[in-house]
Design a protein around this motif. Sequence first.
Motif, PDB file in Angstrom:
ATOM      1  N   ASP A   1     -27.003   9.437 -39.479  1.00 17.81           N
ATOM      2  CA  ASP A   1     -26.597   8.980 -38.227  1.00 17.81           C
ATOM      3  C   ASP A   1     -27.638   9.204 -37.458  1.00 17.81           C
ATOM      4  OD1 ASP A   1     -24.949   7.336 -40.075  1.00 17.81           O
ATOM      5  OD2 ASP A   1     -23.371   8.176 -38.642  1.00 17.81           O
ATOM      6  N   VAL A   2     -27.707  10.354 -36.955  1.00 10.81           N
ATOM      7  CA  VAL A   2     -28.941  10.915 -35.940  1.00 10.81           C
ATOM      8  C   VAL A   2     -30.050  10.409 -36.353  1.00 10.81           C
ATOM      9  CG1 VAL A   2     -29.199  12.558 -34.207  1.00 10.81           C
ATOM     10  CG2 VAL A   2     -27.256  12.166 -34.205  1.00 10.81           C
ATOM     11  N   GLY A   3     -29.992  11.232 -37.429  1.00  5.88           N
ATOM     12  CA  GLY A   3     -30.702  11.443 -38.109  1.00  5.88           C
ATOM     13  C   GLY A   3     -32.485  10.234 -38.378  1.00  5.88           C
ATOM     14  N   GLN A   4     -31.390   8.911 -38.859  1.00  2.00           N
ATOM     15  CA  GLN A   4     -31.237   7.577 -38.808  1.00  2.00           C
ATOM     16  C   GLN A   4     -32.437   7.189 -37.728  1.00  2.00           C
ATOM     17  OE1 GLN A   4     -28.896   5.861 -41.503  1.00  2.00           O
ATOM     18  NE2 GLN A   4     -29.627   7.052 -42.928  1.00  2.00           N
ATOM     19  N   ARG A   5     -31.453   7.258 -36.478  1.00  2.00           N
ATOM     20  CA  ARG A   5     -31.453   7.002 -35.350  1.00  2.00           C
ATOM     21  C   ARG A   5     -32.880   7.308 -35.084  1.00  2.00           C
ATOM     22  NH1 ARG A   5     -27.213   8.927 -32.169  1.00  2.00           N
ATOM     23  NH2 ARG A   5     -25.792   7.698 -34.112  1.00  2.00           N
ATOM     24  N   HIS A   6     -33.303   8.180 -35.339  1.00  2.43           N
ATOM     25  CA  HIS A   6     -35.013   8.888 -34.691  1.00  2.43           C
ATOM     26  C   HIS A   6     -35.909   9.124 -35.553  1.00  2.43           C
ATOM     27  CE1 HIS A   6     -32.792   9.864 -30.607  1.00  2.43           C
ATOM     28  NE2 HIS A   6     -31.349   9.797 -31.605  1.00  2.43           N
ATOM     29  N   GLY A   7     -35.814   8.599 -36.260  1.00  4.02           N
ATOM     30  CA  GLY A   7     -36.736   8.854 -37.926  1.00  4.02           C
ATOM     31  C   GLY A   7     -36.281  10.531 -37.920  1.00  4.02           C
ATOM     32  N   LEU A   8     -35.927  11.322 -38.093  1.00  5.06           N
ATOM     33  CA  LEU A   8     -35.308  12.721 -38.767  1.00  5.06           C
ATOM     34  C   LEU A   8     -35.609  12.605 -39.698  1.00  5.06           C
ATOM     35  CD1 LEU A   8     -33.895  14.065 -35.205  1.00  5.06           C
ATOM     36  CD2 LEU A   8     -36.551  13.939 -35.526  1.00  5.06           C
ATOM     37  N   LEU A   9     -35.616  13.642 -40.426  1.00  7.62           N
ATOM     38  CA  LEU A   9     -35.839  14.725 -41.707  1.00  7.62           C
ATOM     39  C   LEU A   9     -34.650  15.120 -41.207  1.00  7.62           C
ATOM     40  CD1 LEU A   9     -35.837  15.504 -44.981  1.00  7.62           C
ATOM     41  CD2 LEU A   9     -37.339  17.656 -43.838  1.00  7.62           C
ATOM     42  N   VAL A  10     -33.001  15.296 -42.301  1.00  9.60           N
ATOM     43  CA  VAL A  10     -32.074  16.018 -41.635  1.00  9.60           C
ATOM     44  C   VAL A  10     -31.816  16.657 -43.486  1.00  9.60           C
ATOM     45  CG1 VAL A  10     -29.298  16.271 -42.011  1.00  9.60           C
ATOM     46  CG2 VAL A  10     -30.740  13.880 -40.969  1.00  9.60           C
ATOM     47  N   LEU A  11     -31.856  18.100 -42.682  1.00 11.90           N
ATOM     48  CA  LEU A  11     -31.813  19.123 -44.186  1.00 11.90           C
ATOM     49  C   LEU A  11     -30.164  19.959 -44.463  1.00 11.90           C
ATOM     50  CD1 LEU A  11     -35.344  20.685 -44.617  1.00 11.90           C
ATOM     51  CD2 LEU A  11     -34.488  19.091 -45.425  1.00 11.90           C
ATOM     52  N   GLU A  12     -29.823  19.792 -45.266  1.00 15.19           N
ATOM     53  CA  GLU A  12     -28.176  21.358 -45.431  1.00 15.19           C
ATOM     54  C   GLU A  12     -28.825  22.527 -46.151  1.00 15.19           C
ATOM     55  OE1 GLU A  12     -24.591  18.734 -46.929  1.00 15.19           O
ATOM     56  OE2 GLU A  12     -27.037  16.792 -47.026  1.00 15.19           O
ATOM     57  N   GLN A  13     -28.173  23.320 -45.070  1.00 19.71           N
ATOM     58  CA  GLN A  13     -28.330  25.398 -45.787  1.00 19.71           C
ATOM     59  C   GLN A  13     -27.044  24.434 -46.548  1.00 19.71           C
ATOM     60  OE1 GLN A  13     -28.379  28.541 -43.904  1.00 19.71           O
ATOM     61  NE2 GLN A  13     -30.804  28.215 -44.887  1.00 19.71           N
ATOM     62  N   GLY A  14     -26.276  25.016 -47.446  1.00 19.81           N
ATOM     63  CA  GLY A  14     -25.654  25.570 -47.881  1.00 19.81           C
ATOM     64  C   GLY A  14     -25.076  27.166 -48.166  1.00 19.81           C
ATOM     65  N   GLU A  15     -23.991  27.699 -48.145  1.00 20.65           N
ATOM     66  CA  GLU A  15     -23.442  28.473 -48.406  1.00 20.65           C
ATOM     67  C   GLU A  15     -23.011  28.433 -50.183  1.00 20.65           C
ATOM     68  OE1 GLU A  15     -20.936  29.570 -44.876  1.00 20.65           O
ATOM     69  OE2 GLU A  15     -20.330  28.060 -45.794  1.00 20.65           O
ATOM     70  N   SER A  16     -22.726  29.755 -50.538  1.00 25.50           N
ATOM     71  CA  SER A  16     -22.982  30.292 -51.860  1.00 25.50           C
ATOM     72  C   SER A  16     -21.508  30.113 -52.544  1.00 25.50           C
ATOM     73  CB  SER A  16     -22.743  31.817 -52.563  1.00 25.50           C
ATOM     74  OG  SER A  16     -21.692  32.120 -51.353  1.00 25.50           O
ATOM     75  N   VAL A  17     -21.452  29.081 -54.176  1.00 26.85           N
ATOM     76  CA  VAL A  17     -19.889  28.857 -54.379  1.00 26.85           C
ATOM     77  C   VAL A  17     -19.430  29.398 -55.321  1.00 26.85           C
ATOM     78  CG1 VAL A  17     -19.481  26.443 -55.506  1.00 26.85           C
ATOM     79  CG2 VAL A  17     -21.574  26.441 -54.276  1.00 26.85           C
TER      80      VAL A  17
ATOM     81  N   GLY B   1     -17.488  27.868 -44.725  1.00 30.53           N
ATOM     82  CA  GLY B   1     -16.602  26.968 -46.165  1.00 30.53           C
ATOM     83  C   GLY B   1     -16.483  25.380 -45.187  1.00 30.53           C
ATOM     84  N   ARG B   2     -16.429  25.788 -44.059  1.00 25.79           N
ATOM     85  CA  ARG B   2     -16.235  24.082 -43.663  1.00 25.79           C
ATOM     86  C   ARG B   2     -17.827  23.678 -43.926  1.00 25.79           C
ATOM     87  NH1 ARG B   2     -12.727  22.358 -39.816  1.00 25.79           N
ATOM     88  NH2 ARG B   2     -12.841  20.251 -39.412  1.00 25.79           N
ATOM     89  N   PRO B   3     -17.496  22.576 -44.714  1.00 31.36           N
ATOM     90  CA  PRO B   3     -18.586  21.603 -44.252  1.00 31.36           C
ATOM     91  C   PRO B   3     -19.296  20.781 -43.033  1.00 31.36           C
ATOM     92  CG  PRO B   3     -17.472  20.612 -45.583  1.00 31.36           C
ATOM     93  CD  PRO B   3     -16.847  21.852 -45.390  1.00 31.36           C
ATOM     94  N   ALA B   4     -20.567  21.050 -42.649  1.00 30.96           N
ATOM     95  CA  ALA B   4     -20.955  20.226 -41.738  1.00 30.96           C
ATOM     96  C   ALA B   4     -20.860  18.610 -41.522  1.00 30.96           C
ATOM     97  CB  ALA B   4     -22.424  20.517 -41.243  1.00 30.96           C
ATOM     98  N   ASP B   5     -20.408  17.835 -40.043  1.00 36.63           N
ATOM     99  CA  ASP B   5     -20.422  16.805 -40.325  1.00 36.63           C
ATOM    100  C   ASP B   5     -21.870  16.056 -40.939  1.00 36.63           C
ATOM    101  OD1 ASP B   5     -19.929  13.847 -40.004  1.00 36.63           O
ATOM    102  OD2 ASP B   5     -18.610  14.162 -38.252  1.00 36.63           O
ATOM    103  N   ILE B   6     -22.227  15.761 -42.473  1.00 32.61           N
ATOM    104  CA  ILE B   6     -23.890  15.769 -42.733  1.00 32.61           C
ATOM    105  C   ILE B   6     -23.714  13.893 -42.143  1.00 32.61           C
ATOM    106  CG2 ILE B   6     -25.324  14.663 -44.801  1.00 32.61           C
ATOM    107  CD1 ILE B   6     -25.315  17.670 -42.863  1.00 32.61           C
ATOM    108  N   THR B   7     -21.991  12.982 -43.019  1.00 32.21           N
ATOM    109  CA  THR B   7     -22.603  11.916 -41.899  1.00 32.21           C
ATOM    110  C   THR B   7     -23.131  11.172 -40.641  1.00 32.21           C
ATOM    111  OG1 THR B   7     -20.713  11.488 -43.932  1.00 32.21           O
ATOM    112  CG2 THR B   7     -21.036   9.939 -42.402  1.00 32.21           C
ATOM    113  N   ARG B   8     -22.516  11.797 -40.212  1.00 23.75           N
ATOM    114  CA  ARG B   8     -22.859  11.751 -38.589  1.00 23.75           C
ATOM    115  C   ARG B   8     -24.107  12.436 -38.316  1.00 23.75           C
ATOM    116  NH1 ARG B   8     -20.088  13.601 -33.692  1.00 23.75           N
ATOM    117  NH2 ARG B   8     -21.193  11.881 -32.577  1.00 23.75           N
ATOM    118  N   LEU B   9     -24.853  13.191 -38.735  1.00 26.05           N
ATOM    119  CA  LEU B   9     -26.162  13.754 -38.222  1.00 26.05           C
ATOM    120  C   LEU B   9     -27.074  13.066 -39.548  1.00 26.05           C
ATOM    121  CD1 LEU B   9     -25.429  17.923 -39.150  1.00 26.05           C
ATOM    122  CD2 LEU B   9     -25.612  16.851 -36.844  1.00 26.05           C
TER     123      LEU B   9
END
Length: 225
Positions: A84-100, A74-82
């Motif tokens: 940023d890392v993705g943009q720095r290295h040209g990576l795709l960043v996907l999120e896997q959420g939990e049921s709402v 129930g605690r979200p990952a730090d998507i903003t920083r992740l």
Amino acid sequence: MGTAAMLRAAGVGIGDEVIVPAFGNVEVAEAVIQAGAMPVFADIDPATYCLDATEVNAAVGPRTVAVVAVHRFGRPADITRLRDVGQRHGLLVLEQGESVAPYSEIEERRAHAAYLDGRLRGVRTPVRGIGHTYQQYVVRVPGNGRPDRDAFARAVRARGVECRVPVKTPVHRMPVFRRDVCLPETERAADETLALPVDASLSKREMQRMVSACNALGGLLQPAF
């Protein structure tokens, strides 16, 4: 669309590497394999149990093409920083959420979590954070050379309180995915974490019983120095 399908749709395949957490469900690493790529494990932030952006940055290699961030307990990952890392290295960043869950249920869980935060002793309560929905209320039982978490869980259950170990074996310890990789926060979390109930249906009496049961054992849980 599942994680494997999203990776394939993005062109991820044979020869590629995807950074994933080892603390959690094996399904994420399996999805990377299903897409034809290789999972690479990075360590977690001990406060959120989600991927640590600094560790992800260190794990990036010449074949890395993507990161799968999993929101945990129930605690979200730090998507903003992740990202940023993705943009720095040209990576795709996907999120896997939990049921709402419905808003009313989330608010009730938050109220129960606040009650426990203010009353539990001898365990480390979860670090609060914006957006935390407390799908699970995960405490830390500090180790001191003994399996304190497991002994604590047995003792609490004997007092009528349901609890469970949220992640029994990190993925990088599993035979199929075994890696020679240093993930100290993942290892520590796997050994120390215990999920206590905060369901919306819990009564005040049940919450009080939980606090009493846990606090009765608090003196056994002081970490060694």
